[in-house]
Design a protein around this motif. Structure first.
Motif, PDB file in Angstrom:
ATOM      1  N   ALA A   1       6.232   0.325  -4.282  1.00 17.77           N
ATOM      2  CA  ALA A   1       7.115   0.095  -2.545  1.00 17.77           C
ATOM      3  C   ALA A   1       5.432  -0.068  -1.823  1.00 17.77           C
ATOM      4  CB  ALA A   1       6.657   1.608  -2.523  1.00 17.77           C
ATOM      5  N   THR A   2       4.395  -0.073  -2.104  1.00 18.92           N
ATOM      6  CA  THR A   2       2.969  -0.676  -0.931  1.00 18.92           C
ATOM      7  C   THR A   2       3.566  -1.278  -0.418  1.00 18.92           C
ATOM      8  OG1 THR A   2       1.671   1.372  -1.924  1.00 18.92           O
ATOM      9  CG2 THR A   2       0.898  -0.097  -0.908  1.00 18.92           C
ATOM     10  N   CYS A   3       2.869  -1.067   1.268  1.00 19.32           N
ATOM     11  CA  CYS A   3       3.234  -3.193   1.242  1.00 19.32           C
ATOM     12  C   CYS A   3       2.308  -2.839   2.746  1.00 19.32           C
ATOM     13  CB  CYS A   3       4.675  -3.828   1.233  1.00 19.32           C
ATOM     14  SG  CYS A   3       5.497  -3.054   2.444  1.00 19.32           S
ATOM     15  N   VAL A   4       2.108  -4.149   3.494  1.00 24.36           N
ATOM     16  CA  VAL A   4       1.425  -4.044   4.929  1.00 24.36           C
ATOM     17  C   VAL A   4       2.543  -3.817   5.754  1.00 24.36           C
ATOM     18  CG1 VAL A   4       0.342  -5.625   6.860  1.00 24.36           C
ATOM     19  CG2 VAL A   4       0.398  -6.459   3.990  1.00 24.36           C
ATOM     20  N   GLY A   5       1.868  -3.159   6.111  1.00 23.38           N
ATOM     21  CA  GLY A   5       2.550  -2.091   7.716  1.00 23.38           C
ATOM     22  C   GLY A   5       3.173  -0.410   7.268  1.00 23.38           C
ATOM     23  N   LYS A   6       3.657  -0.222   6.010  1.00 25.84           N
ATOM     24  CA  LYS A   6       4.163   1.140   5.450  1.00 25.84           C
ATOM     25  C   LYS A   6       2.371   2.314   5.440  1.00 25.84           C
ATOM     26  CE  LYS A   6       8.373   1.179   2.502  1.00 25.84           C
ATOM     27  NZ  LYS A   6       7.484   0.904   1.979  1.00 25.84           N
TER      28      LYS A   6
ATOM     29  N   TYR B   1      -5.282   0.522  -6.254  1.00 23.88           N
ATOM     30  CA  TYR B   1      -4.198  -1.189  -5.764  1.00 23.88           C
ATOM     31  C   TYR B   1      -4.239  -1.613  -4.572  1.00 23.88           C
ATOM     32  CZ  TYR B   1      -1.593   2.802  -4.986  1.00 23.88           C
ATOM     33  OH  TYR B   1      -0.435   3.880  -4.469  1.00 23.88           O
ATOM     34  N   PRO B   2      -4.484  -3.314  -4.639  1.00 25.03           N
ATOM     35  CA  PRO B   2      -4.283  -4.016  -3.085  1.00 25.03           C
ATOM     36  C   PRO B   2      -2.710  -3.838  -2.372  1.00 25.03           C
ATOM     37  CG  PRO B   2      -4.237  -5.468  -4.767  1.00 25.03           C
ATOM     38  CD  PRO B   2      -4.158  -4.354  -5.350  1.00 25.03           C
ATOM     39  N   VAL B   3      -2.908  -3.345  -1.239  1.00 25.67           N
ATOM     40  CA  VAL B   3      -2.321  -2.990   0.071  1.00 25.67           C
ATOM     41  C   VAL B   3      -1.407  -4.825  -0.095  1.00 25.67           C
ATOM     42  CG1 VAL B   3      -0.946  -3.137   2.103  1.00 25.67           C
ATOM     43  CG2 VAL B   3      -2.407  -1.442   1.577  1.00 25.67           C
ATOM     44  N   SER B   4      -2.048  -5.757  -0.452  1.00 23.82           N
ATOM     45  CA  SER B   4      -0.872  -7.412  -0.195  1.00 23.82           C
ATOM     46  C   SER B   4      -1.141  -7.549  -0.983  1.00 23.82           C
ATOM     47  CB  SER B   4      -2.236  -7.621   0.320  1.00 23.82           C
ATOM     48  OG  SER B   4      -3.389  -8.118   0.063  1.00 23.82           O
ATOM     49  N   GLY B   5      -1.499  -6.921  -2.952  1.00 24.64           N
ATOM     50  CA  GLY B   5      -0.616  -7.261  -3.809  1.00 24.64           C
ATOM     51  C   GLY B   5      -1.624  -8.269  -4.955  1.00 24.64           C
TER      52      GLY B   5
END
Ligand code: GLY
Ligand code: MN
Length: 461
Positions: A192-197, A265-269
């Protein structure tokens, strides 16, 4: 729920280590948040859960060391209790569940204890950690305010620690159940983690999965892009490209058994080059320290194995320098790794620390260090097969700590402060596993949760 004979057996075992008197185990009560009827979620005292398995507020367990009987003191639920809170077990049912010999109304406890004290019998209790329990003990035992903290029984605390340190197979099975839920918490969070959350969106998801798993979180979730704040419980930040999330969270089972896992973990993947360097340093520290765990070998050694690996890696990056052994002995790595490698885990996430951190974590062979960093190691003594521990090295760039050490020129021979200044905004990385000590070494508990760089990137993509 374990069978009554389990609790009877545990109490019988405890009594073998005690000479005479009465063991008084107070259960927890409801704890108000902002007014009496609005309470924090109820959590029973873990020692009461261990010896009695009874999970209701307002109970006391009294074990007579001399005749071996156990009595539960409490109140029968009233119609009003049932009206507001639903059906709940009465004293007879609690007696059956716990395998206790007797039950009595709470109002009889005072008289029973007074009678025992008048007969010259000793009442043994554990160090109270809640103000309400302190007041109850002081009332019941005729102590002055604050005296309950001084007069608890170290003999009892040590006996309980010896017994609860070795986890029974049924307890390990419970911890595995907790880790199944924790595994689901990490899969969902990484996906679920991504930029903007916002951090809170992921933290809410994690807590929801813990509750859906049948228990709840074993401790407040840490889910933050400010990983350098070791126990950051704020979730209001927006996640941006380039951020690393440190998630330290664990589910507890319905019976109260904990888990305690950390991933970064990295937000951008994908990790940046710098993030890879520090992440790999922490992962190598974790893997080396896991490989070093052995029954009979002080866990402090494993902490120092992690410290040495970290120092070596940070030297490769140019953040540290100098003789490796001297640097580790001086504790220079604690600028980056200021906490201990791990702690015991069981019914409590930091198991039994209410009984005394040093009673749990140290002994005649291994005393707690006074050195910054190493003194934060909560468990330093040698474990035995059946001990459950966390292993959780971390590497952080903590502005105020860097400023303090740099001004003092602390460990200048081992720390390249000019280079450290280039990393101030990095944040932090921590990776944590839960292990059981075996005859051969140790075993990681629970289903695998991604931790290699490739697996974490895969899970986040
Ligand atoms: N999981 C938090 C801690 O170990 O302190
Ligand atoms: Mn931990």
């Amino acid at each position: 729920m374990f069978e009554p004979k389990v609790f009877r057996g545990r109490r019988r075992q405890l009594l073998k280590s005690l000479t005479s008197g009465i063991v008084l185990l107070p259960g927890n009560g409801e704890s108000p948040m902002n007014y009496v009827d609005n309470t924090y979620p109820f959590r029973q005292d873990s020692t009461l859960l261990y010896y009695g398995g009874i999970d209701r507020p307002g109970l006391f367990l009294v074990i007579d060391i001399d005749d071996g009987t156990t009595t539960i003191f409490g109140k029968e639920p009233t119609v009003t209790d049932i009206l507001w809170s639903g059906p709940q077990p009465g004293l007879a049912e609690l007696r059956e569940r716990s395998g206790a010999e007797k039950v009595d109304d709470l109002s009889a406890l005072d008289g029973a204890l007074t009678h025992a004290i008048q007969q010259g019998r000793e009442v043994l209790y554990l160090p109270p950690y809640r103000a309400e329990t302190r007041c109850q003990l002081e009332d019941l035992l005729g102590l002055k305010p604050g005296q309950s903290l001084l007069k608890h029984s170290e003999e009892l605390a040590r006996a309980v620690v010896v017994q609860r340190s070795i986890k029974e197979p049924r307890e390990l099975a419970e911890i595995e159940i907790a880790l199944e839920t924790t595994h689901a918490m990490y899969s969902a969070a990484m996906q679920a983690t991504c930029v903007g959350k916002f951090e809170r969106e992921i933290a809410g998801l994690v807590e929801g999965i813990a509750i859906a798993g049948g228990g709840r979180l074993a401790y407040p979730c840490i889910l933050t892009k400010l990983g350098q704040v070791l126990h950051n419980h704020h979730y209001h930040r927006r996640l941006e490209a380039g951020d690393l999330v440190v998630q330290d969270s664990g589910a507890a089972t319905e019976l109260g058994y904990a888990s305690d896992i950390t991933r970064t973990y990295p937000v951008s993947g994908t990790f940046s080059v710098r993030q890879r360097e520090i992440y790999q340093a922490v992962l190598d520290s974790l893997m080396h320290s896991l490989a070093s765990v052995q029954a009979g070998r002080p866990f402090r050694d494993s902490h120092l194995v992690a410290a040495r690996m970290m120092t070596d890696s940070l030297q490769q990056v140019g953040l540290m320098r100098g003789n490796l052994d001297e640097s580790v002995a001086a504790g220079a790595h604690a600028l980056f790794f200021p906490h201990g490698l791990g702690h015991m885990m069981g019914l409590d996430v930091h198991d039994m620390e209410n009984l005394g951190e040093d009673i749990v974590g140290y002994d005649n062979e291994i005393a707690r260090s006074e050195q910054f960093g190493l003194r934060a190691l909560r468990f330093g003594r040698a474990p035995a097969p059946g001990y459950v521990l966390t292993v959780e090295p971390g590497c952080y760039f903590i502005g105020p700590l860097i400023d303090q050490w740099k001004t003092e020129k602390r460990h200048e021979a081992f720390i390249n402060y000019n280079e450290v200044d280039n990393w101030r905004d990095f944040g932090g990385v921590r990776i944590e596993e839960n292990i059981v000590v075996t005859a051969e070494g140790c075993k990681i508990l629970g289903p695998p949760i991604p931790k290699s760089i490739a697996d974490v990137e895969d899970a986040c993509s």
